[in-house]
Scaffold this motif. Structure first.
Motif, PDB file in Angstrom:
ATOM      1  N   SER B 426      12.613 -28.417  -6.635  1.00 37.80           N
ATOM      2  CA  SER B 426      11.597 -28.316  -7.670  1.00 37.80           C
ATOM      3  C   SER B 426      10.254 -28.296  -6.955  1.00 37.80           C
ATOM      4  O   SER B 426      10.201 -28.488  -5.743  1.00 37.80           O
ATOM      5  CB  SER B 426      11.669 -29.514  -8.616  1.00 37.80           C
ATOM      6  OG  SER B 426      11.272 -30.683  -7.918  1.00 37.80           O
ATOM      7  N   TYR B 427       9.182 -28.075  -7.724  1.00 42.16           N
ATOM      8  CA  TYR B 427       7.877 -28.053  -7.066  1.00 42.16           C
ATOM      9  C   TYR B 427       7.604 -29.401  -6.390  1.00 42.16           C
ATOM     10  O   TYR B 427       6.982 -29.470  -5.343  1.00 42.16           O
ATOM     11  CB  TYR B 427       6.779 -27.718  -8.079  1.00 42.16           C
ATOM     12  CG  TYR B 427       5.477 -27.420  -7.387  1.00 42.16           C
ATOM     13  CD1 TYR B 427       5.235 -26.165  -6.837  1.00 42.16           C
ATOM     14  CD2 TYR B 427       4.509 -28.417  -7.242  1.00 42.16           C
ATOM     15  CE1 TYR B 427       4.066 -25.898  -6.164  1.00 42.16           C
ATOM     16  CE2 TYR B 427       3.323 -28.154  -6.563  1.00 42.16           C
ATOM     17  CZ  TYR B 427       3.110 -26.894  -6.029  1.00 42.16           C
ATOM     18  OH  TYR B 427       1.952 -26.635  -5.350  1.00 42.16           O
ATOM     19  N   GLU B 428       8.141 -30.475  -6.993  1.00 43.37           N
ATOM     20  CA  GLU B 428       7.901 -31.824  -6.482  1.00 43.37           C
ATOM     21  C   GLU B 428       8.663 -32.116  -5.197  1.00 43.37           C
ATOM     22  O   GLU B 428       8.155 -32.711  -4.270  1.00 43.37           O
ATOM     23  CB  GLU B 428       8.318 -32.872  -7.532  1.00 43.37           C
ATOM     24  CG  GLU B 428       7.465 -32.845  -8.786  1.00 43.37           C
ATOM     25  CD  GLU B 428       5.978 -32.996  -8.458  1.00 43.37           C
ATOM     26  OE1 GLU B 428       5.643 -33.820  -7.586  1.00 43.37           O
ATOM     27  OE2 GLU B 428       5.160 -32.254  -9.054  1.00 43.37           O
ATOM     28  N   LYS B 429       9.952 -31.733  -5.188  1.00 45.08           N
ATOM     29  CA  LYS B 429      10.764 -32.120  -4.025  1.00 45.08           C
ATOM     30  C   LYS B 429      12.000 -31.253  -3.873  1.00 45.08           C
ATOM     31  O   LYS B 429      12.410 -30.533  -4.789  1.00 45.08           O
ATOM     32  CB  LYS B 429      11.171 -33.592  -4.132  1.00 45.08           C
ATOM     33  CG  LYS B 429      12.082 -33.907  -5.297  1.00 45.08           C
ATOM     34  CD  LYS B 429      12.613 -35.332  -5.217  1.00 45.08           C
ATOM     35  CE  LYS B 429      13.571 -35.596  -6.385  1.00 45.08           C
ATOM     36  NZ  LYS B 429      14.148 -36.922  -6.345  1.00 45.08           N
ATOM     37  N   GLY B 430      12.575 -31.340  -2.692  1.00 46.54           N
ATOM     38  CA  GLY B 430      13.812 -30.629  -2.431  1.00 46.54           C
ATOM     39  C   GLY B 430      14.777 -31.551  -1.722  1.00 46.54           C
ATOM     40  O   GLY B 430      14.379 -32.294  -0.816  1.00 46.54           O
ATOM     41  N   GLU B 431      16.044 -31.561  -2.168  1.00 49.50           N
ATOM     42  CA  GLU B 431      17.029 -32.345  -1.425  1.00 49.50           C
ATOM     43  C   GLU B 431      18.447 -31.864  -1.705  1.00 49.50           C
ATOM     44  O   GLU B 431      18.712 -31.247  -2.737  1.00 49.50           O
ATOM     45  CB  GLU B 431      16.902 -33.841  -1.742  1.00 49.50           C
ATOM     46  CG  GLU B 431      17.134 -34.192  -3.191  1.00 49.50           C
ATOM     47  CD  GLU B 431      16.963 -35.698  -3.450  1.00 49.50           C
ATOM     48  OE1 GLU B 431      17.237 -36.502  -2.534  1.00 49.50           O
ATOM     49  OE2 GLU B 431      16.562 -36.065  -4.568  1.00 49.50           O
ATOM     50  N   VAL B 432      19.315 -32.129  -0.755  1.00 50.24           N
ATOM     51  CA  VAL B 432      20.722 -31.823  -0.939  1.00 50.24           C
ATOM     52  C   VAL B 432      21.323 -32.967  -1.720  1.00 50.24           C
ATOM     53  O   VAL B 432      21.295 -34.116  -1.279  1.00 50.24           O
ATOM     54  CB  VAL B 432      21.446 -31.663   0.421  1.00 50.24           C
ATOM     55  CG1 VAL B 432      22.944 -31.511   0.220  1.00 50.24           C
ATOM     56  CG2 VAL B 432      20.878 -30.455   1.174  1.00 50.24           C
ATOM     57  N   ILE B 433      21.811 -32.663  -2.939  1.00 52.42           N
ATOM     58  CA  ILE B 433      22.242 -33.743  -3.824  1.00 52.42           C
ATOM     59  C   ILE B 433      23.751 -33.832  -3.950  1.00 52.42           C
ATOM     60  O   ILE B 433      24.276 -34.782  -4.524  1.00 52.42           O
ATOM     61  CB  ILE B 433      21.650 -33.570  -5.245  1.00 52.42           C
ATOM     62  CG1 ILE B 433      22.025 -32.184  -5.798  1.00 52.42           C
ATOM     63  CG2 ILE B 433      20.128 -33.727  -5.221  1.00 52.42           C
ATOM     64  CD1 ILE B 433      21.803 -32.065  -7.287  1.00 52.42           C
ATOM     65  N   ASP B 434      24.450 -32.846  -3.409  1.00 52.87           N
ATOM     66  CA  ASP B 434      25.894 -32.861  -3.635  1.00 52.87           C
ATOM     67  C   ASP B 434      26.547 -31.866  -2.681  1.00 52.87           C
ATOM     68  O   ASP B 434      25.863 -31.143  -1.966  1.00 52.87           O
ATOM     69  CB  ASP B 434      26.192 -32.454  -5.088  1.00 52.87           C
ATOM     70  CG  ASP B 434      27.574 -32.917  -5.546  1.00 52.87           C
ATOM     71  OD1 ASP B 434      28.298 -33.537  -4.731  1.00 52.87           O
ATOM     72  OD2 ASP B 434      27.932 -32.640  -6.707  1.00 52.87           O
ATOM     73  N   HIS B 435      27.858 -31.855  -2.691  1.00 54.78           N
ATOM     74  CA  HIS B 435      28.591 -30.884  -1.884  1.00 54.78           C
ATOM     75  C   HIS B 435      29.801 -30.427  -2.689  1.00 54.78           C
ATOM     76  O   HIS B 435      30.487 -31.234  -3.293  1.00 54.78           O
ATOM     77  CB  HIS B 435      29.028 -31.518  -0.558  1.00 54.78           C
ATOM     78  CG  HIS B 435      29.527 -30.502   0.418  1.00 54.78           C
ATOM     79  ND1 HIS B 435      28.686 -29.783   1.236  1.00 54.78           N
ATOM     80  CD2 HIS B 435      30.776 -30.063   0.680  1.00 54.78           C
ATOM     81  CE1 HIS B 435      29.396 -28.957   1.981  1.00 54.78           C
ATOM     82  NE2 HIS B 435      30.665 -29.106   1.658  1.00 54.78           N
ATOM     83  N   VAL B 436      30.009 -29.123  -2.732  1.00 56.48           N
ATOM     84  CA  VAL B 436      31.153 -28.571  -3.478  1.00 56.48           C
ATOM     85  C   VAL B 436      32.080 -27.852  -2.503  1.00 56.48           C
ATOM     86  O   VAL B 436      31.677 -27.537  -1.384  1.00 56.48           O
ATOM     87  CB  VAL B 436      30.673 -27.606  -4.585  1.00 56.48           C
ATOM     88  CG1 VAL B 436      29.685 -28.284  -5.517  1.00 56.48           C
ATOM     89  CG2 VAL B 436      30.074 -26.337  -3.997  1.00 56.48           C
ATOM     90  N   PRO B 437      33.354 -27.582  -2.886  1.00 58.92           N
ATOM     91  CA  PRO B 437      34.293 -26.934  -1.957  1.00 58.92           C
ATOM     92  C   PRO B 437      33.762 -25.574  -1.517  1.00 58.92           C
ATOM     93  O   PRO B 437      33.261 -24.812  -2.345  1.00 58.92           O
ATOM     94  CB  PRO B 437      35.566 -26.750  -2.788  1.00 58.92           C
ATOM     95  CG  PRO B 437      35.451 -27.701  -3.919  1.00 58.92           C
ATOM     96  CD  PRO B 437      33.988 -27.865  -4.185  1.00 58.92           C
ATOM     97  N   ALA B 438      33.837 -25.294  -0.229  1.00 54.85           N
ATOM     98  CA  ALA B 438      33.319 -24.009   0.259  1.00 54.85           C
ATOM     99  C   ALA B 438      33.986 -23.552   1.543  1.00 54.85           C
ATOM    100  O   ALA B 438      33.400 -22.803   2.309  1.00 54.85           O
ATOM    101  CB  ALA B 438      31.813 -24.101   0.460  1.00 54.85           C
ATOM    102  N   SER B 439      35.231 -23.992   1.779  1.00 52.20           N
ATOM    103  CA  SER B 439      35.917 -23.450   2.950  1.00 52.20           C
ATOM    104  C   SER B 439      36.411 -22.062   2.598  1.00 52.20           C
ATOM    105  O   SER B 439      36.602 -21.736   1.428  1.00 52.20           O
ATOM    106  CB  SER B 439      37.117 -24.312   3.320  1.00 52.20           C
ATOM    107  OG  SER B 439      36.817 -25.657   3.108  1.00 52.20           O
TER     108      SER B 439
END
Lengths: 556, 556
Positions: B426-439
């Motif tokens: 977002s304009y306020e902040k950026g962060e990695v909040i989760d992880h989903v399957p991606a192999s």
């Protein structure tokens, strides 16, 4: 040698490896009852040679002419020039002649194979000659990516043959002196029958840079990364490279750790023989690293080619027992990837980067092989009658032939030959007169030559498609099914998720069996074929895959 | 979009592939109940993925949120951006949006998989926007090694995201116009939340050359080889490259033959859609070649990467049914080897050279990807708040991060993420909040995902060491041996030359069996282990090899 002194008879040049490939260099020179063998290298397996550890030359021709063979004359200590010695000595036990460092590295191998006592060997100096049968062989100083490399002037009754070995022209070498260009010129003046010259870099224009230029790069990198632990990966045998890393370490007040079995071995030999100069107390054991801060350490290691089991790769994969890569580490790749290793090297770089290491590889390596202008120089100095490009794949050899033509060698006097060709050269003429066995022999574990095309084809098939085994026990007389068919698969599908497929496969096999047995087919070969064919059809239809199918019939 | 209009909520960026690897590009963008998916590519198997045909993304996350998914938005028609569409559509059947040529190539795939009727699709023009859920997506003209490539401006409630796709800056493109730098600037002025930018060439300084430069090289080569038959190998999808070869052919009065299935397919589509301009009667069928002399022919073909089954490789290996390489042929490699293909390409070059062909590869290729200065240009035009390097291995991503920092993006605003990471911006902040399957999901023949680690490990084992099968039939109650043990081996040793070894192996198995049966061991698992262990020990001692050992017990 003046023309009138030359024999009418030709000298035979018989490469048993090293042509149409990079690696496994070995060439026999034969005149009447004398044979000498220049180099005895190995090559690493091609991608399709699954499970093979290394490839050594087929020396049938030498075995068949063992009485003529006077010795091995070795140009330098790289694996592609000495690696097969321990294997070949078992059949062709003749003396070995080499310069000091080269012999030191060969002796390490002989010790490993318990061959020291049974192998005659003699250390030769640059400028020194040896007489072997009707040949005299003179060792000439060259430059290469390993110290003590030599070209050979082979004085034969048919004329002088110059064999460059692997070489470059380094006007500012790190150890020793520049290639003995004067001697090349002097021998050229005498008249050279044939030049066998390194083709590795013949497609590259210009000159190869001096090894010393890398030293300056190291100084710069050490200065820029003054607070980091520095790790340098390079070729184990590149003593001059290691010397320059040690020089930079000394300049910047760092201790040196050497890691990786092959590097420790070669550095020990180089150090004992005086090819590397080590400031007092600069070398520390890997166990002592913990007593120093990061900015006090340089770690020199193997693994610059991304070899899976080499020290750097193990560090990158976090499976090295003593070194853990951490953010801030500076890792220098002092090498370029050998063709075929690009992806493995990238993998290691990615792994190192993920652990926070900075990876550096710009200007940290120079080749050990002559580029076009250096090769031209050797032609200009030796002015050979015949040119025989060596050490290269076919594309290198034809590029070399073009260069030789440009240097004034008539097209008909340039010979692009294949391993196994017998090239006879006299002042009058040159021609390929015969062909001897020269395919590589595959080494797998302790087995030498027991893995051939059938085994490799099976491995290929298994690797791509896996296998299915069908076992059935039949009663000897009635041909009734007593047990089975049992189906076992490996490398085909994940069985638990493919139960339906395997159940249906069993039905297909049962049907094939019923068909055979109800028609009283008693020929097991036919029954097996029937099972194989019907199962193969079924699986291809269902999966578009083609596993190896092995029907086994037991009789009770 | 002005700051006050922006949502406080963040937009989620979820790459399901394409990070820490080259290939398999697919990225989901999610805001509340809307998901769009940019690209849907495949990757080719790594060396250790034995027998695997291709790798497609794991779209579990899309399946689980299928109601939100509004469509696929495709940047261009390369396999690593569209190749998985037919596989993924089976689970995620949503409309596809792409430019004309891109859609043409996708439709070829849909036809092959019989998916035309069930797949909604819409062709989009440069400058045009589409609304999908809460997103608006604008297609922006770029340059790449395939025509009709687009960058995307994705207008989200949290701000504008610019995704470059694969791109370069070509001021003199062969087809169409220069990348729409004005529009990048205009959108930059509006304010860009995040830039997702191609990292492929980020380690290369300077600019990528214009595609048009290759055309000049072709003209020179055609002039120099006026009497030869000319064969040009290039990427099937590089329509502009083929256009330039055709231009040279026209200039020099040669007919053009196109060979190789994938090239014929793409050229047919490109021609139908007007992306290639073909002078009348210049194209002839391969069968007609015999009616022309060598200097009247240009053959354009696949196989520039040394792919074993491609047309050029088959010609080089003399197994092409219609074209025989002969002395005098001039073969142009209009490509550079993709990392990992170096050795296969060398092999083809060697084979062509041996047949007397002249092989040319200097200045015959330019990359389709932006180098450092071009990437900087995009940063300068868009001035994003956040940088998310995409399309690259880890080493590329960190090099890209360094470049972005140099362009003024604060370190904390640069996100090196992995496939599967859920990055919320977002304009306020950026962060990695989760992880989903991606192999990746492995495709082998018709099987999608039925080959996993166990199967691959078995294939690896089989490929390196082969296997030995031991079959024995026991009587159910007495546990007496009724038949066997029979030993079958494949990919281990050439049995006829290793009879002793196999005889002794049988003795070892018999001993192990006797030991078990005389101690009344009835647990088959234990018997099998005993056989496996003792045979494995014996073979290692004798051969230093470790074949897969499969004991099978039948009970009657």
């Amino acid at each position: 040698m003046k023309l009138k002194e030359l024999s009418d008879k030709g000298v035979k040049i018989i490469p048993l490896g090293g042509l149409e490939q990079i690696g496994m260099n070995i060439t026999a020179f034969e005149f009447e009852d004398s044979i000498i063998v220049v180099d005895c290298g190995l090559s690493f397996p091609e991608d399709e040679m699954l499970g093979i550890d290394l490839v050594i030359p087929d020396v049938t021709y030498l075995k068949e002419n063992i009485k003529k063979v006077k010795g091995f004359v070795i140009t330098h200590g790289h694996e592609d020039h000495i690696g097969s010695i321990p294997y070949v000595l078992k059949d062709v036990n003749v003396p070995i002649y080499a310069t000091k460092l080269t012999m030191g590295i060969i002796e390490n191998k002989l010790k490993e194979h318990n061959l020291m006592k049974t192998t005659k060997r003699k250390v030769i100096k640059y400028g020194q000659s040896i007489n072997l049968g009707c040949f005299r062989i003179e060792f000439i100083r060259t430059n290469h990516s390993i110290a003590d490399a030599a070209a050979l002037a082979i004085y034969t009754p048919a004329g002088i043959i110059v064999h460059t070995g692997d070489f470059k022209v380094d006007y500012t070498p790190v150890y020793g002196e520049t290639i003995d260009l004067q001697r090349f010129g002097e021998i050229g003046k005498k008249g050279v029958l044939a030049l066998l010259c390194d083709s590795t870099n013949v497609m590259k224009p210009g000159y190869t840079m001096s090894e010393r230029t890398v030293g300056k790069t190291f100084d710069n990198i050490f200065a820029e990364n003054a607070k980091s632990r520095i790790i340098v990966a390079t070729f184990a045998s590149n003593v001059d490279r290691v010397q320059q890393i040690i020089n930079s370490a000394e300049k910047f007040g760092r201790k040196v750790v050497i890691e990786g079995r092959s590097m420790v071995n070669i550095m020990t030999t180089a150090s004992e023989l005086g090819y590397i100069s080590m400031p007092d107390n600069i070398l520390i054991d890997i166990e002592q690293m913990k007593n120093y801060t990061d900015d006090q350490i340089v770690l020199i290691t193997t693994g610059s080619q991304g070899e899976a089991m080499a020290a750097l790769s193990r560090m990158a994969a976090s499976i090295h027992r003593k070194v853990t890569i951490k953010p801030g580490d500076c890792v220098i790749f002092s090498s370029t990837p050998i063709p075929g290793n690009e992806k493995s090297v990238s993998k290691v770089i990615n792994e190192l980067s993920m652990k926070g290491a900075k990876v550096v590889f710009q200007d940290t390596h120079v080749s050990g092989h002559a580029c076009q202008e250096e090769i031209k120089l050797i032609y200009a100095l030796t002015k050979p009658k015949y040119a025989v490009p060596v050490h290269g794949e076919y594309r290198h050899l034809i590029a070399h032939a073009e260069l030789a033509e440009g240097m004034g060698i008539p097209k008909d006097n340039i010979f692009i030959i294949s391993s196994g060709d017998v090239l006879e050269l006299s002042y009058e003429k040159g021609e390929v007169i015969d062909h001897v066995p020269a395919s590589g022999v595959l080494v797998d574990g302790l087995g030498v030559g027991d893995v051939g095309n059938i085994v490799l084809r099976d491995r290929q098939h298994l690797s791509e498609n896996g296998l299915i085994i069908i076992v059935v026990t039949l009663e000897k007389y009635s041909n009734q099914i007593l047990a089975g068919p049992d189906i076992v698969s490996r490398g085909f599908v994940y069985v638990r998720e493919s139960e339906n497929l395997m159940d249906e496969a069993r039905d297909v096999v049962n049907e094939a069996l019923d068909k055979c047995l109800s028609h009283n087919v008693t020929d097991w070969g036919r029954i097996k074929n029937e099972i194989r064919d019907s199962l193969s059809d079924y699986l291809w239809k269902k999966t578009k895959r083609d596993p190896m199918i092995l029907p086994i019939i037991m009789e009770v």
